[in-house]
Scaffold this motif. Structure first.
Motif, mmCIF file in Angstrom:
data_model
loop_
_atom_site.group_PDB
_atom_site.id
_atom_site.type_symbol
_atom_site.label_atom_id
_atom_site.label_comp_id
_atom_site.label_asym_id
_atom_site.label_seq_id
_atom_site.Cartn_x
_atom_site.Cartn_y
_atom_site.Cartn_z
ATOM 1 N N VAL A 158 -8.227 10.739 10.062
ATOM 2 C CA VAL A 158 -6.942 10.544 8.928
ATOM 3 C C VAL A 158 -6.684 9.540 8.492
ATOM 4 N N LYS A 159 -5.186 9.652 8.939
ATOM 5 C CA LYS A 159 -4.402 9.473 8.916
ATOM 6 C C LYS A 159 -3.963 7.613 9.289
ATOM 7 N N LEU A 160 -5.409 7.131 10.097
ATOM 8 C CA LEU A 160 -5.565 5.752 10.143
ATOM 9 C C LEU A 160 -6.930 5.686 9.063
ATOM 10 N N HIS A 161 -7.598 6.387 8.633
ATOM 11 C CA HIS A 161 -8.848 5.973 7.697
ATOM 12 C C HIS A 161 -8.132 5.911 6.330
ATOM 13 N N SER A 162 -6.747 6.147 5.703
ATOM 14 C CA SER A 162 -6.282 5.665 4.901
ATOM 15 C C SER A 162 -5.500 4.329 4.790
ATOM 16 N N LEU A 163 -4.947 3.858 6.907
ATOM 17 C CA LEU A 163 -4.019 2.489 6.662
ATOM 18 C C LEU A 163 -5.570 1.912 6.736
ATOM 19 N N LEU A 164 -7.219 1.927 6.727
ATOM 20 C CA LEU A 164 -8.153 0.960 7.059
ATOM 21 C C LEU A 164 -8.386 1.330 5.415
ATOM 22 N N LEU A 165 -7.948 2.034 4.332
ATOM 23 C CA LEU A 165 -8.413 1.814 3.292
ATOM 24 C C LEU A 165 -7.607 0.691 2.038
ATOM 25 N N ARG A 166 -5.998 0.524 3.127
ATOM 26 C CA ARG A 166 -5.370 0.186 2.204
ATOM 27 C C ARG A 166 -6.116 -1.624 2.927
ATOM 28 N N GLU A 167 -6.492 -1.644 4.247
ATOM 29 C CA GLU A 167 -6.288 -2.804 4.817
ATOM 30 C C GLU A 167 -7.529 -3.649 4.341
ATOM 31 N N ASP A 168 -8.537 -2.991 4.265
ATOM 32 C CA ASP A 168 -10.086 -3.136 4.197
ATOM 33 C C ASP A 168 -11.021 -2.305 3.695
ATOM 34 N N SER A 169 -10.910 -2.211 2.147
ATOM 35 C CA SER A 169 -11.014 -0.421 1.306
ATOM 36 C C SER A 169 -12.405 -0.661 1.727
ATOM 37 N N ALA A 170 -13.176 -1.686 1.667
ATOM 38 C CA ALA A 170 -15.031 -1.952 1.520
ATOM 39 C C ALA A 170 -15.597 -1.258 2.804
ATOM 40 N N SER A 171 -15.362 -1.106 4.101
ATOM 41 C CA SER A 171 -15.100 -0.459 5.488
ATOM 42 C C SER A 171 -14.718 0.459 5.111
ATOM 43 N N ALA A 172 -14.005 1.090 5.124
ATOM 44 C CA ALA A 172 -13.299 2.506 4.616
ATOM 45 C C ALA A 172 -13.966 3.221 3.482
ATOM 46 N N MET A 173 -14.677 2.865 2.628
ATOM 47 C CA MET A 173 -15.302 3.216 1.675
ATOM 48 C C MET A 173 -16.258 3.778 2.110
ATOM 49 N N MET A 174 -16.856 3.072 3.287
ATOM 50 C CA MET A 174 -18.341 3.017 3.874
ATOM 51 C C MET A 174 -18.352 4.388 4.895
ATOM 52 N N LEU A 175 -16.591 4.481 5.032
ATOM 53 C CA LEU A 175 -16.392 5.538 6.023
ATOM 54 C C LEU A 175 -16.511 7.407 5.971
ATOM 55 N N LYS A 176 -16.770 8.332 7.268
ATOM 56 C CA LYS A 176 -16.154 8.836 6.596
ATOM 57 C C LYS A 176 -14.783 9.072 7.332
ATOM 58 N N PRO A 177 -13.815 10.149 6.221
ATOM 59 C CA PRO A 177 -11.923 9.958 7.213
ATOM 60 C C PRO A 177 -12.523 10.607 8.314
ATOM 61 N N THR A 178 -13.085 11.170 9.279
ATOM 62 C CA THR A 178 -12.890 11.637 10.502
ATOM 63 C C THR A 178 -14.043 11.278 11.256
ATOM 64 N N ASP A 179 -14.823 10.091 11.055
ATOM 65 C CA ASP A 179 -15.309 9.370 11.724
ATOM 66 C C ASP A 179 -14.698 8.572 12.606
ATOM 67 N N SER A 180 -14.028 9.222 14.035
ATOM 68 C CA SER A 180 -12.419 7.908 14.271
ATOM 69 C C SER A 180 -13.074 6.920 15.742
ATOM 70 N N GLN A 181 -14.602 6.867 15.251
ATOM 71 C CA GLN A 181 -15.080 5.624 16.653
ATOM 72 C C GLN A 181 -14.655 4.549 15.795
ATOM 73 N N ARG A 182 -15.374 4.526 14.107
ATOM 74 C CA ARG A 182 -16.143 3.466 13.397
ATOM 75 C C ARG A 182 -15.001 3.562 12.998
ATOM 76 N N ILE A 183 -13.941 4.165 12.320
ATOM 77 C CA ILE A 183 -12.475 3.910 11.931
ATOM 78 C C ILE A 183 -11.215 2.921 12.815
ATOM 79 N N VAL A 184 -11.738 2.887 14.090
ATOM 80 C CA VAL A 184 -10.924 2.618 15.412
ATOM 81 C C VAL A 184 -11.291 0.909 15.631
#
Length: 322
Positions: A158-184
């Motif tokens: 969830v925290k990494l998803h928040s980081l991704l939302l700041r750095e690459d919002s378009a990608s983050a918005m396509m992912l669930k906050p619990t989708d650890s593998q795709r977030i990483v």
């Protein structure tokens, strides 16, 4: 009849002709069908299933046994260590290397190929990559991979998803906050290349197979018969040493988030070995998970595979169909 054309130079420029693609849910009999066809047509078989590519889990992933491997040439089975997070892109590169090396044709230059290549498995994205191509992805340095795996353990998805939302919002918005593998994965690509993973994905590659000469089949088994096959097959897996495989896999001390560690039966049997649940419950859970997985596969194939895919149903005369 020329079955493989090799246009030289870059990996991925090769085009395989006269291919047979056989998709289907787990336990649907697709490997047996592929082997029968390989013997009848003098073909080679290429694994198109993500889990069957991993070593150690011979029995638990229902890989062809020694007797089957001796009946026809098989490629890309059990060649990846479970510590590797094997991906669709990595699999496709392995396929292209087989083509470029002449391994499928039996000739070093890849020419004058007279026998078809059968791609068989249950991973829909592998079939899509074959038929439609896949976007190239940047190489990820090991230090970058290690860093984000460490951050995932320390901070959580969830925290990494928040980081991704700041750095690459378009990608983050396509992912669930619990989708650890795709977030990483998105964070790795961003750090390694400086570009969003969505930009890389938008650059579609070229198909590996020649679609005009390819034949596409997807097995649609009877649901009740499939459930029965799943039940019996898991019992047979246990008889053949599935528990010993899980013990060997556990002894490697791997990250539980790695794909190989999520093979159906691994977590259930690990829980029983640890005394958290009884073995009968673990077995029942694994069978339920397999049935659910087969249902998801069937749904994916039904909605994602196009009209060129011929449906194989119970009672079809396969001798004349394929």
């Amino acid at each position: 009849m020329s079955g493989m054309e090799h246009s030289g130079g870059r990996a991925g420029e090769a085009r395989v002709k006269n291919t047979i693609l056989i998709a289907g849910p787990t336990a649907s009999g697709k490997s047996g069908l592929a082997l029968e066809l390989a013997e009848r047509k003098g073909a080679v078989i290429v694994n198109t299933d993500s889990m069957q590519g991993y070593s150690v889990l011979d029995v638990l992933t229902a890989r062809p046994g020694a007797a089957d491997l001796a009946r026809a040439p098989h490629f890309l089975y059990g060649h990846v260590h479970p510590a590797t997070a094997y991906s669709t892109g990595a699999w496709l590169r392995d396929v292209m290397k087989l083509i470029d090396d002449g391994a499928l044709s039996g000739r070093p230059d890849g020419t004058s190929f007279e026998r078809p290549v059968i791609f068989v498995g249950g991973t829909g994205l592998y079939f899509r990559a074959l038929a439609e191509g896949i976007s190239e992805m940047p190489d990820i340095p090991q230090r970058v991979r290690d860093r984000w795996r460490y951050e995932l353990k320390e901070q959580g998805a969830v925290k990494l998803h928040s980081l991704l939302l700041r750095e690459d919002s378009a990608s983050a918005m396509m992912l669930k906050p619990t989708d650890s593998q795709r977030i990483v994965r998105a964070l790795e690509v961003l750090e390694a290349s400086g570009r969003s993973i969505r930009e890389w994905q938008a650059e579609r590659g070229r198909p590996v197979i020649d679609r005009q000469s390819a034949r596409f089949f997807v097995i649609e088994p009877d649901r009740a018969a499939l459930v029965d096959r799943i039940e019996k097959r898991f019992d047979q897996m246990l008889d053949k040493g599935a528990l010993d495989e899980v013990k060997r896999l556990s002894a490697l001390g791997l990250d539980p988030e790695l794909p190989a560690m999520k093979a159906i039966g691994v977590r259930e049997l690990q829980a029983a070995m640890a005394g958290e649940i009884g073995f009968p419950e673990a077995i029942e859970r694994a069978k339920i998970a397999t049935r659910q997985y087969a249902k998801r596969q069937t749904t994916w194939f039904r909605h994602q595979l196009g009209p060129e895919w011929q449906r194989l149903r119970p009672g079809d005369d396969l001798e004349t169909t394929i």
